[in-house]
Design an enzyme around this catalytic site. Structure first.
Site, PDB file in Angstrom:
ATOM      1  N   ASP D  60      54.029  11.944  36.672  1.00  0.00           N
ATOM      2  CA  ASP D  60      52.411  11.882  36.965  1.00  0.00           C
ATOM      3  C   ASP D  60      51.771  12.909  37.588  1.00  0.00           C
ATOM      4  O   ASP D  60      50.689  13.182  37.353  1.00  0.00           O
ATOM      5  CB  ASP D  60      52.395  10.680  37.926  1.00  0.00           C
ATOM      6  CG  ASP D  60      52.701   9.185  37.476  1.00  0.00           C
ATOM      7  OD1 ASP D  60      52.573   9.136  36.179  1.00  0.00           O
ATOM      8  OD2 ASP D  60      53.171   8.278  37.943  1.00  0.00           O
ATOM      9  N   GLY D  61      52.865  13.734  38.244  1.00  0.00           N
ATOM     10  CA  GLY D  61      52.226  14.918  38.920  1.00  0.00           C
ATOM     11  C   GLY D  61      51.581  15.971  38.186  1.00  0.00           C
ATOM     12  O   GLY D  61      50.606  16.713  38.305  1.00  0.00           O
ATOM     13  N   ASN D 139      43.696  10.657  41.953  1.00  0.00           N
ATOM     14  CA  ASN D 139      44.301   9.528  42.734  1.00  0.00           C
ATOM     15  C   ASN D 139      43.539   9.437  44.198  1.00  0.00           C
ATOM     16  O   ASN D 139      43.019   8.262  44.320  1.00  0.00           O
ATOM     17  CB  ASN D 139      45.583   9.926  43.130  1.00  0.00           C
ATOM     18  CG  ASN D 139      46.729   9.505  42.231  1.00  0.00           C
ATOM     19  OD1 ASN D 139      46.320   8.849  41.353  1.00  0.00           O
ATOM     20  ND2 ASN D 139      47.945   9.883  42.388  1.00  0.00           N
ATOM     21  N   ASP D 169      47.665   6.061  61.579  1.00  0.00           N
ATOM     22  CA  ASP D 169      48.230   7.305  60.941  1.00  0.00           C
ATOM     23  C   ASP D 169      47.179   8.043  60.263  1.00  0.00           C
ATOM     24  O   ASP D 169      47.428   9.517  60.003  1.00  0.00           O
ATOM     25  CB  ASP D 169      49.384   7.045  60.352  1.00  0.00           C
ATOM     26  CG  ASP D 169      50.811   6.848  60.982  1.00  0.00           C
ATOM     27  OD1 ASP D 169      50.714   6.933  62.415  1.00  0.00           O
ATOM     28  OD2 ASP D 169      51.793   6.641  60.710  1.00  0.00           O
TER      29      ASP D 169
END
Ligand SMILES: NC(=O)C1=CN([C@@H]2O[C@H](COP(=O)(O)OP(=O)(O)OC[C@H]3O[C@@H](n4cnc5c(N)ncnc54)[C@H](O)[C@@H]3O)[C@@H](O)[C@H]2O)C=CC1
Ligand SMILES: NC(=O)C1=CN([C@@H]2O[C@H](COP(=O)(O)OP(=O)(O)OC[C@H]3O[C@@H](n4cnc5c(N)ncnc54)[C@H](O)[C@@H]3O)[C@@H](O)[C@H]2O)C=CC1
Ligand SMILES: NC(=O)C1=CN([C@@H]2O[C@H](COP(=O)(O)OP(=O)(O)OC[C@H]3O[C@@H](n4cnc5c(N)ncnc54)[C@H](O)[C@@H]3O)[C@@H](O)[C@H]2O)C=CC1
Ligand SMILES: NC(=O)C1=CN([C@@H]2O[C@H](COP(=O)(O)OP(=O)(O)OC[C@H]3O[C@@H](n4cnc5c(N)ncnc54)[C@H](O)[C@@H]3O)[C@@H](O)[C@H]2O)C=CC1
Lengths: 345, 345, 345, 345
Positions: D60-61, D139, D169
């Site tokens: 996917d990267g 994304n 966070d």
């Protein structure tokens, strides 16, 4: 039965309407205690008079109920007042009715078209289960095992394609409006009501990876009780269950194995008057009755001289964003005042 | 740097102690601004004097810090006061210090033994990573990818058996006390602090079915960064990260591939004075210094004449249940006062 | 109605028992199709013979059912076989019955005492709703709005103290065993069955901050339908609802406003034979009938010459940890074999 | 460093392209190991040749990386092949490259326009932090405390209106495409990629009622690190963090107190070739090179003779629905084959 404060509020409201907007006729849903100054409106009658503006007084449920009265066609703009029991769909407090009406009648009000879902029910042989028109829901249609001890097995199809077989307590198909109702309790996301989308949220699914899904409003979703489901699925539409729905002869509002509901975006949204469209009474020169209260009823379109403008975000602010902040109390952390008080005990 | 109100509060506290309990010596952690009336306590010194009672003033973090000062053995009873910035572990408001101290010195106070976790760090060859003693944490030990772009891969072993390989932002191993801290934010359950248990909560796991787990306190859990993990794992103990931890020569508080932390219930809990053990000053006849402030330090056991009784639920009520109700605002629904106010705008 | 394979499996099992362990008597729950070689056991009879070992064949539900047959006292050790329809509580496959029985009869089996909850039902005036003994559940007791359209309002008390008022579809009070059943679907944590604890999990609560809670097993939890609840609450015990429960005269298994259920750890756990206690048949020299099958029935204690040893983690491994890994498929990420196959289409 | 199988796959691919589509030029991102048959493409050069079709081989990267190479304008259609390490954005297996290319070159391929988000970074004084163009992410953009021990405090504004102050966070602003990436791990919903929407998902928020939110794609969302945030916020765009981003002089990709990122739908989506548009090679009479490989590069519009048709749901099926089913393994319940095998051990 209405309480005394409610009766007084209704009377004050009616008197104000008649004195301020003399030509306007006010109708009331048919029931025992029609207030003075209102004519009866037979909800089920084919010759019921057309309506230009719906006014609701009460909780969120009153808007859902108003929506259900127009389940086969366009809904007139809805102006909603809370009577103390507050809710998420209620922009106005009853004490503000004069200002709110002035805005609406002067054509200054803006509306948010809240999407509805059209639901059609099918029997196991593919025939329609219910006579007449589709059901339109404003929050959601939910299938639930109800008082059955066993889990449902429901096959989900999106645009005809099998998505998954869900083993769960049930499934919710919600509008963005309904995303803050049952779907939220079941773990669904909060969806802005000006987005057109379908939200599918499982209720207590056995599969841990079954997360809420959001589909484009053009999607057609079919929920079919599996032939091997151990339980039937009770149907709930905007919170109404059971015999109230009478989808077919048996009228129990239950889908058995092989039966299904098909859900699509409805062509008939609910136009809701925005809180932020309220104006100072001083700024309203004189009531403008041209557009509204024409006596011809709402045609379902904007800009037709009805005196409304569409807009989820009229002017500078978005009611909804502010509501989300207030109502869901995002800012509530552990450092609350409550604690401060409490720790002194 | 302390603010003026804090300095005044400390001074008032010290004056009260010295005038009311003349024989008592007060120590203060070594730092620049030791208040008048307190002796310096060298936290790292092997000959630091024994302590009978720890008093903290500040937020939750001050108790975590106090715990960290006794990371190699028994912790004396801890009496915690908030100074306005309130927290979950702080039973008393600073304004109540006289009553609280009276309860403690008269032997009327009860304590809740808050479990800690003992953490030992290992390198890839199985040798201990850090010199000296184990680390004791009161909230949790957390492994996190930190500022790495990539997910961690961490193998989890329970009592030597492989539970799963977790691909995630990280993992939290929490005590019941810590269950309302980071673990809660990451989706973990709320665990009553009088239960002895280990809570394992994944942080943003790729696998949707990886749910929080609760183990008996007798369990030994090993978290090992996988050899094929694309990221190292930063270690965080009760919220302290990085060089502060100096687990080994490099002192960066990071576990590389093959390295691991082994976690078990610690033999040294933190005895916390319960809020509900506070008594009316009128009922305290005279300070009882026999048990407490013996000058011999806390031995880690109850009923040894130290003047404390163990009890999560002293007398009629359980502080924790009430706190949970107040702090987490379970009762907050949509019908909030906030809305009432708001809708009038 | 049993299928042919099931009938054959039962026959093979019975024949094996009679030929291998000649003195042993086999009883069967009273129903139409008692297999050859088994005597009838009248579950409701006060003079039903004592039982040394329960054997179940079927799904998880068969163990829950076995548990319900001993709802007023000690449960004999349970040896559970799956018949293909597999489940979480089923350590053995039916094909392994010879080895499993050999282990049990040779005294090599270990057991896991699965905690149960004792439930007592009260009417609005505080009197007991049901005659006779408490109900013991192995998974959970759940209150649910069932087919009512409206949410329940339930007050929760822990050790007599008010925790919160829950507005929701319902509440689950679960054992650690039940933590992987309904509670898990509703968002609860997974709790190791050797921990003694009560898990409280809300079902679709309106309040977004109502998270699952874990209490020590010494806690007493009362769930009381609020006087102002718009819906009654159907009671479900280990998945059995409605008339099956017949808690009182009306026997509909429903709690109305003001009525409540009080839940505590039961003194009578369900002793389940561990999978890892199965041994190779070769290693079993000769059947040891001394302890087991004494004909005196299970006394509810271990180490009394009954031939069982308690132990959640017998020897080297913990069945449960391995099951969690396998069953919940923690390791399932997106890089699954399924995808590999699929993407080639 | 490429492995031998990868090198072979690339070679086979290139040879096929050159022999089957003789006029076509193939470019390769500039790096040490440019394969034979490919020309160098200087990604940062203003005079880099226009591209008609992007082919990615890997995880996917690789698609996210391809997207980042066109971060200031239109992206050519992307045809993505997996090399074994499979992913969610990869419709085709490398072994199918001949059929896939035939579909594309014959004009039979359909594309899904995957929305991107445009991110602009501002300093505390309202000036732009970075030179040059906005960043486009496929994304998500995520703010995260990274290796700081402390929580972030981030103010969220939607269309200029304050939504909430988030203590957490970090925060994720995701596209529908990214809804199955980091956002999903953090608890976000799964959003169909043909819907235009922004998904806001908090990462481990302190406030338990902060649920994921979905906004219309016309919304502008500003995330501003609060002046009183104890931690800065590291910025991550499609998984790239730190110096790689070099937003400004310091180039550390971190937002300090008062600094913010403003996010909107990008005018430049990523056109991805659908798996279901693949055709049988037999049906492809002859390669049609007219539309594609014109050598003029992708103009960003469809139906301009480029040989592509838009369509998330080409013909009878929607790749995405099928992928969701397969990849997320919705159907996985406890009755898995794994268990069957396992229980026989
Ligand atoms: N567990 C749950 O959360 C359940 C929720 N419901 C919801 O109740 C709705 C029916 O409402 P009522 O007739 O008033 O029944 P009701 O009197 O039982 O009230 C349900 C609650 O939902 C609130 N609500 C309704 N619509 C909402 C919306 N769009 N956004 C935020 N809150 C909303 C109401 O204010 C009320 O607090 C159903 O459409 C369903 O969404 C119904 C059953 C269970
Ligand atoms: N996303 C999150 O929720 C994160 C939480 N933390 C928590 O912060 C703790 C350190 O606390 P501080 O030194 O005060 O750092 P801090 O000043 O960053 O505060 C963290 C917050 O957690 C609260 N807190 C601490 N312990 C708690 C407990 N046992 N129950 C309920 N609330 C609790 C504090 O009152 C404060 O609101 C860590 O042990 C960790 O649990 C740390 C990082 C991220
Ligand atoms: N939405 C849900 O998840 C619901 C779950 N249930 C559960 O079903 C149980 C009754 O089971 P059955 O009589 O077999 O009814 P059933 O035939 O309807 O099956 C329920 C499912 O739960 C599984 N199950 C039962 N106990 C389990 C445990 N302790 N751990 C993991 N999985 C377990 C069963 O194998 C089966 O897949 C109830 O005690 C309740 O926990 C009941 C209603 C709804
Ligand atoms: N805790 C988490 O889940 C985290 C997730 N990520 C995600 O990783 C992405 C970067 O991916 P890589 O460069 O491959 O880094 P990576 O090699 O660290 O892989 C991240 C994982 O996410 C998957 N993935 C990426 N985009 C996806 C999508 N749109 N839908 C479903 N799965 C997807 C990849 O296949 C891979 O399994 C980021 O954009 C972010 O979404 C990044 C950090 C933490």
């Amino acid at each position: 039965m209405r309480t005394q404060p409610v009766i007084l509020a209704i009377d004050a409201f009616l008197e104000h309407v008649h004195s301020t907007y003399p030509g306007v006729r006010v109708f009331h849903e048919d029931r025992a205690d029609i207030p003075h100054g209102a004519e009866v409106w037979q909800t089920a009658s084919p010759t019921r008079p057309p309506i230009d503006l719906v006014v609701t007084l009460g909780g969120d449920g009153t808007i859902l109920h108003a929506s259900s009265l127009f389940s086969s066609g366009a809904v007139p703009p809805v102006l909603s007042f809370s009577l103390g029991t507050l809710g998420f769909l209620l922009p106005f407090h009853i004490d503000d009715f004069a200002r709110a009406l002035a805005s609406v009648f002067s054509g200054k009000a803006t509306i948010l078209n809240r999407m509805r879902l059209a639901c059609t029910f099918y029997n196991a042989h593919g025939g329609k289960k219910a006579q007449g028109n589709d059901w339109q829901v404003m929050n959601e249609v939910a299938l639930h095992r109800g008082s059955s001890a066993h889990l449902n097995t429901i096959d989900i199809f999106v645009d005809g394609q099998h998505l998954t077989e869900a083993v769960s307590d049930g499934l919710i198909l919600s509008t963005p409006t309904g995303s803050t109702a049952y779907s939220l309790s079941a773990g669904g996301p909060i969806v802005h009501p000006s987005l057109s989308a379908l939200v599918l949220t499982p209720i207590c699914p056995r599969s841990l990876s079954f997360r809420p899904l959001v589909f484009p409003s053009g999607s057609t979703v079919r929920l079919r009780v599996s032939e091997r489901s151990r339980a039937s699925a009770g149907v709930s539409m905007d919170g109404r269950t059971g015999v109230g729905i009478s989808m077919d002869g048996d009228g129990n509002g239950v889908l058995g194995p092989g039966e299904s509901v098909v859900v699509q975006a409805s062509p008939f949204p609910v136009p809701c008057v925005n809180r932020s469209s309220i104006v100072d009474e001083d700024n309203v020169s004189e009531p403008m009755l041209d557009g509204l209260a024409s006596g011809e009823g709402w045609k379902g379109d904007l800009g037709s001289g009805d005196g409304f403008t569409e807009g989820a975000r009229p002017g500078k602010e978005d009611d909804w964003v502010r509501d989300i902040n207030n109502l869901l109390q995002y800012n509530a952390t552990f450092r609350s005042k409550a604690l401060l008080r409490h720790s002194r005990t």
